[in-house]
Each structure stands twice: as structure tokens, then as C-alpha cells.
Design an enzyme around this catalytic site. Structure first.
Site, short mmCIF file in Angstrom:
data_model
loop_
_atom_site.label_atom_id
_atom_site.label_comp_id
_atom_site.label_asym_id
_atom_site.label_seq_id
_atom_site.Cartn_x
_atom_site.Cartn_y
_atom_site.Cartn_z
N GLU A 25 0.63 -1.36 0.16
CA GLU A 25 0.19 -0.18 0.26
C GLU A 25 1.02 0.71 0.49
O GLU A 25 0.70 1.81 0.65
CB GLU A 25 -1.04 0.25 1.07
CG GLU A 25 -1.98 -0.68 0.43
CD GLU A 25 -2.80 -0.94 2.10
OE1 GLU A 25 -2.94 -0.27 3.25
OE2 GLU A 25 -3.98 -1.20 2.06
N GLU A 43 -5.83 -7.79 -1.31
CA GLU A 43 -6.57 -7.95 0.30
C GLU A 43 -8.02 -7.58 -0.49
O GLU A 43 -7.99 -6.88 -1.01
CB GLU A 43 -5.51 -6.51 0.60
CG GLU A 43 -4.13 -7.19 1.74
CD GLU A 43 -3.43 -5.64 2.23
OE1 GLU A 43 -4.53 -5.69 3.02
OE2 GLU A 43 -2.79 -6.74 2.65
P1 P53 Z 1 -6.85 -2.71 9.75
C1 P53 Z 1 -6.48 1.42 6.22
C2 P53 Z 1 -6.08 1.60 7.25
C3 P53 Z 1 -5.32 0.71 7.71
C4 P53 Z 1 -4.57 -0.35 6.85
O1 P53 Z 1 -6.86 -2.72 7.65
C5 P53 Z 1 -4.78 -0.53 6.05
C6 P53 Z 1 -6.31 -0.18 5.05
C7 P53 Z 1 -6.48 0.14 3.76
O2 P53 Z 1 -6.17 1.06 3.01
O3 P53 Z 1 -4.39 -0.67 5.16
C8 P53 Z 1 -4.53 -2.63 4.85
O4 P53 Z 1 -6.66 -3.67 10.52
C9 P53 Z 1 -2.95 -2.91 5.34
C10 P53 Z 1 -2.86 -4.06 6.00
C11 P53 Z 1 -4.33 -3.97 7.02
C12 P53 Z 1 -5.15 -3.92 6.21
O5 P53 Z 1 -5.32 -2.50 5.69
O6 P53 Z 1 -6.73 -1.56 10.47
O7 P53 Z 1 -2.22 -3.39 4.22
O8 P53 Z 1 -1.68 -4.32 7.24
O9 P53 Z 1 -3.77 -4.84 8.50
C13 P53 Z 1 -7.19 -3.45 7.19
O10 P53 Z 1 -8.16 -2.68 9.58
#
Ligand code: P53
Length: 476
Positions: free
Chosen positions: A176, A375
Site C-alpha cells: 500500500e 487484500e
Molecule cells: P485494519 C486502511 C487503514 C489501515 C490499514 O486494515 C490499511 C487500510 C486499507 O487501505 O491497510 C491494509 O487492520 C493493510 C493491512 C491492514 C488492512 O488494510 O486497520 O495492508 O496491513 O491490516 C486492514 O483493519
């Protein structure tokens, strides 16, 4: 009848720091994830200066995959996965990041893990940098604001490419990579790039500099990887949150277009090997004095990626304000508009399956490369009733998204390589540091307070996903 090719990659995704634990095992160094406290639905995680006594750092132990991988991989095989996306913790291989020799015990751990996966016919899909750089690179070098990071990263990438060249075929460079651009908050700047902004600094300038060095490092890694094994497939990894206009007012549409650019400017650099025009002009207008050399330009051109990996969770809506001309980076500066046509998760993320088809079409139109959804998923509070988790809401979410993938492949002709739902085994949330924000089809007995036996069990969604994989997506 399935619309997916025979070799479609059905998997699950995790990241080292969110599930391995073992934060000091076998010589691992402190990583940036190790200095982030737990937050929750409303409270942001804090970044502490080093590991401090009395703080709660959920990534230190996480779900202790480090000591459970053997039985966990057997469970992944039972689920039927034919691929597994994780990352290599840079701080296991180079504990401080600036050493010249790697830590053999760290390399050995991933050898054993990959052997185990391959023995079960599960293909590893590996991200080199997923929100986890050695913390020493932050304190000594200022993180990715420093050009020296390119060399450290390239050394790390070269070591793992050589070591695992016959075990891993699918790679991604930076997870990301555009989150920092889209969010522009303390968390994203730190997790993406190890940046802590100092008083008086121009945050955007520092961020663009760091992102540039990452793009160069990524392009070098792509070239080196292909030299080490020409069969490697090396992708970028983009956080795709499509942004819609709140109304048909052209000002809203223009603003949404600008917001979309924060999703993909780095994909442009990594796929096309050069910066998009809007951004070059933006840098000039802002008078950022960025360190970008002609040699860097050559490197970017020569190190383009083989496929596009992306995450998709939710879409966004934006609306223009009267006094603001539409410009790049506007998304981070404006409150989001709620999409009244959609439901939201308990964390306020819009649930938008059609947005996934939109994203697939969008990438396909702009880049014409194979796409990999690395993801996707629903973070939810699960209730355990008589030892069971009836997570029909998660099944609904995944089913609706896979239905849209089918349309994208069947109707729209999108080249889709695979699908790895996020956190298919419960793990620590990146955004909030919670355990109770769960994505898994496999439950892990541990809560936000850190209590639990760490026992793994199958949610209802486990059997459902197993059947989806068995039928190659024919029967949802
Ligand atoms: P969580 C948004 C906010 C935080 C992380 O997120 C994010 C995103 C999505 O764009 O990134 C990804 O755990 C990331 C993972 C993460 C997943 O989204 O905050 O690549 O590491 O765990 C889900 O619910």
C-alpha cells in the site's frame, strides 16, 4: 461453471508484524510496528520513542505464528489455499537494517515456513516491505527521507531474492505504497516510510521525497529480482479506495478525479516507469525541491512491475467546496461524505462490492496488466456462542465481492490472477492495533486486552470459503 482459470490463486493474506509475534526471537531487531501502541475504534494508536515500559504493544506477541506455524500451515492446507500472502520481516533479516551481513536465524525461519507451505502445495506470495522496517533506520537515518535507505532495502531484497529464488515466485515490493499520500496522517507516514515529521517541516515535501526513494528502491528490486530469477513475478501493491463524486455537479466530479489520483500516482510510477504529468506540475507549483536525479529516472523506467497487486476494502465519496479549486491531494484535506446508498462496517468502512468491479475495470483500463486482489475483507466483532462463530455477515461480504470479481472476469475481460482475503486468520489490526477487529475465517482466541489461549478454531466462513476454493469459485 467457473469463470476463473484453472490456476487461479485462491489464498489468504497476512503481514509478518501483525501475526508472527516473536518480536525478539532469534535475533530479530525492533521494528516500527514494535513501537506502536494499541488503539481502538475511536482512539488512534500512538507511536512511542522506542519500546517503553508500561505500554501495550500488540504486535510484540500478536498471534504467535512464529511458534505455531507448523500447525497453522496444516490448517491453511485444510482450508484448501493454493497460495498464501505474507511478508518477510525485514528486522528478522537485518535487525538494525544497516548491517552488511544478514541474520541467519531469521533467514532460516522463512526457509522452514516456505518449505512447509510448498509441502502442502501452497505457493508463497511475498511482500518485501509491509509496514515493518527496522526501527533503527528511523532513529539513525530518519526513515525513507534518507537516500541511504535505498541501499539498505536493495541489500535486504537481494539477500531474500537469492535465498528463496527456488521457493518463492510471486513478490510485491512495498505494501500500500500510496497510503501515505492518501491519508497524510501520522500513522500512515510512519508505517509506510518510518517518517516522523519535525517542527517546521513541510509534511508533503518530506512524504513525496520518501515515496520517491521507495519508488526507486522498488524499481531496483524489480531489476535485481529478474536477474536472480527471470521467472519471478514482481508486482506493486496499491491501496485502492475508489472515490466517487457526491453529486453530478462537475465540480464534484473533478474533485473525485483529483482524489483518485492519490490512489494511483505511485502505480503510474511503478507500472509506466515515470511520474504522471499532474504530479510533475504539482511539484513545480509547490516548489518542492526534491532530490530526483536523471539516474533515478532511468532506474524507474527500467524497473517496471509485472502485475498489480491491490487491496480493496471500501469506496469513498467526495464533494467540492466553493472556495477550493480541485487539486491533487485534496482528499486528505477534506472530511469524507457518507455514502447513503451503502452500509458501513462497525469501523465506518463503506461496504461496496460493486466498487471492487469498478476498481478492477479501472486498473485494467489504465494499465492493461494482470491484477491480483491481495487484500479484501470485513473487519467485524465476532461473538463466540457455544464455542462457535456464526459469521454469516462475513460470508455475505466475501460472496458479494467474489460475485463482482466474476463479472469483471466474465463480462469485462479483466485479467485476474488471484484473490487473497485479508487476515483470513485473525490478527492484529494495522490501523487500530486491535485483536477484536477480526477478518478471519480462522478464529484466534485472544482479545484486545491480550487475554486468551491463542487456540485456533474454524468460523462458519471457514467451510464456506473451503467450498468456494474447491469449486474454483463456481459455487458461492
Ligand atoms: P485494519 C486502511 C487503514 C489501515 C490499514 O486494515 C490499511 C487500510 C486499507 O487501505 O491497510 C491494509 O487492520 C493493510 C493491512 C491492514 C488492512 O488494510 O486497520 O495492508 O496491513 O491490516 C486492514 O483493519
Amino acid at each position: 461453471m467457473t469463470v476463473f482459470p484453472k490456476d487461479f490463486l485462491w489464498g489468504g493474506a497476512v503481514a509478518a508484524h501483525q501475526f508472527e509475534g516473536g518480536w525478539q526471537a532469534d535475533g530479530k531487531g525492533v521494528s516500527i510496528a514494535d513501537v506502536m501502541t494499541a488503539g481502538d475504534n475511536k482512539t488512534a494508536r500512538r507511536i512511542t520513542s522506542g519500546v517503553l515500559p508500561g505500554e501495550n504493544y500488540p504486535n510484540h506477541d500478536a498471534i504467535d505464528f512464529y511458534h505455531h506455524y507448523h500447525e497453522d500451515v496444516a490448517l491453511f492446507a485444510e482450508l484448501g489455499l493454493n497460495c498464501f500472502r505474507t511478508s518477510i520481516a525485514w528486522s528478522r533479516i537485518f535487525p538494525n537494517g544497516d548491517e552488511t551481513e544478514p541474520n541467519e536465524a531469521g533467514l532460516k525461519f522463512y526457509d522452514d515456513l516456505f518449505d512447509d507451505l510448498l509441502a502442502h502445495h501452497i505457493e508463497p506470495v511475498i511482500t518485501l516491505s509491509h509496514f515493518e522496517m527496522p526501527y533503527h533506520l528511523v532513529t539513525e537515518y530518519g526513515g525513507w527521507r534518507n537516500r541511504k535507505l535505498i541501499d539498505f532495502f536493495v541489500r535486504f531484497a537481494t539477500v531474500v531474492f537469492k535465498r528463496y529464488k527456488d521457493k518463492v515466485k510471486y513478490w510485491m515490493t512495498f505494501n500500500e505504497i500510496n497510503n501515505q499520500v492518501g491519508m497524510m496522517n501520522e500513522w500512515a507516514l510512519f508505517t509506510n516510510s518510518g517518517l516522523v515529521i519535525k517542527d517546521g517541516e513541510n509534511t508533503e515535501q518530506v512524504m513525496f521525497q520518501a515515496a520517491h526513494y521507495e519508488a526507486v528502491a522498488s524499481a531496483l528490486a524489480v531489476q535485481i529480482g529478474h536477474q536472480i530469477n527471470p521467472h519471478f513475478e514482481i508486482g506493486c501493491m496499491v491501496a485502492m479506495g475508489p472515490t466517487y463524486a457526491a453529486t453530478p455537479n462537475p465540480n464534484d466530479v473533478m474533485k473525485a478525479e483529483r482524489a483518485m489520483q492519490t490512489n494511483y500516482y505511485l502505480a503510474d510510477v511503478q507500472v509506466k516507469g515515470k511520474y504522471p504529468a499532474f504530479l510533475k506540475r504539482y511539484f513545480e507549483r509547490q516548489q518542492f525541491n526534491l532530490d530526483m536525479t536523471l539516474e533515478d529516472e532511468d532506474i524507474l523506467r527500467a524497473g517496471t512491475v509485472d502485475y498489480i497487486g491491490f487491496s480493496y476494502y471500501a469506496s469513498h465519496v467526495t464533494q467540492a467546496t466553493a472556495d477550493e479549486p480541485a487539486d491533487f491531494m485534496t482528499m486528505g484535506k477534506n472530511p469524507e461524505v457518507k455514502n447513503t446508498t451503502l452500509k458501513q462496517s462497525a469501523w465506518g468502512w463503506e461496504i461496496d462490492p460493486v466498487g471492487l468491479r469498478y476498481a478492477l475495470n479501472w486498473f485494467s483500463d489504465r494499465y492493461d496488466l494482470p491484477l491480483f486482489i491481495v487484500e479484501n475483507g470485513l473487519g467485524a466483532f465476532d461473538q463466540v456462542e457455544d464455542g462457535k462463530i456464526y459469521d454469516d455477515y462475513r460470508i455475505d461480504y466475501l460472496r458479494q465481492h467474489i460475485e463482482q470479481m466474476k463479472l469483471a472476469v466474465d463480462i469485462d475481460g479483466v485479467q485476474l490472477m488471484g484473490y487473497t482475503p485479508w487476515g483470513f486468520i485473525d490478527l492484529v489490526s494495522a490501523g487500530t492495533g486491535q485483536m477484536d477487529k477480526r477478518y478471519g475465517v480462522i478464529y484466534v482466541d485472544k482479545n484486545d486486552a491480550g487475554e486468551g489461549t491463542l487456540a485456533r478454531s474454524k468460523k462458519d466462513s471457514f467451510a464456506w470459503y473451503q467450498h468456494v476454493i474447491e469449486t474454483n469459485g463456481a459455487d458461492l
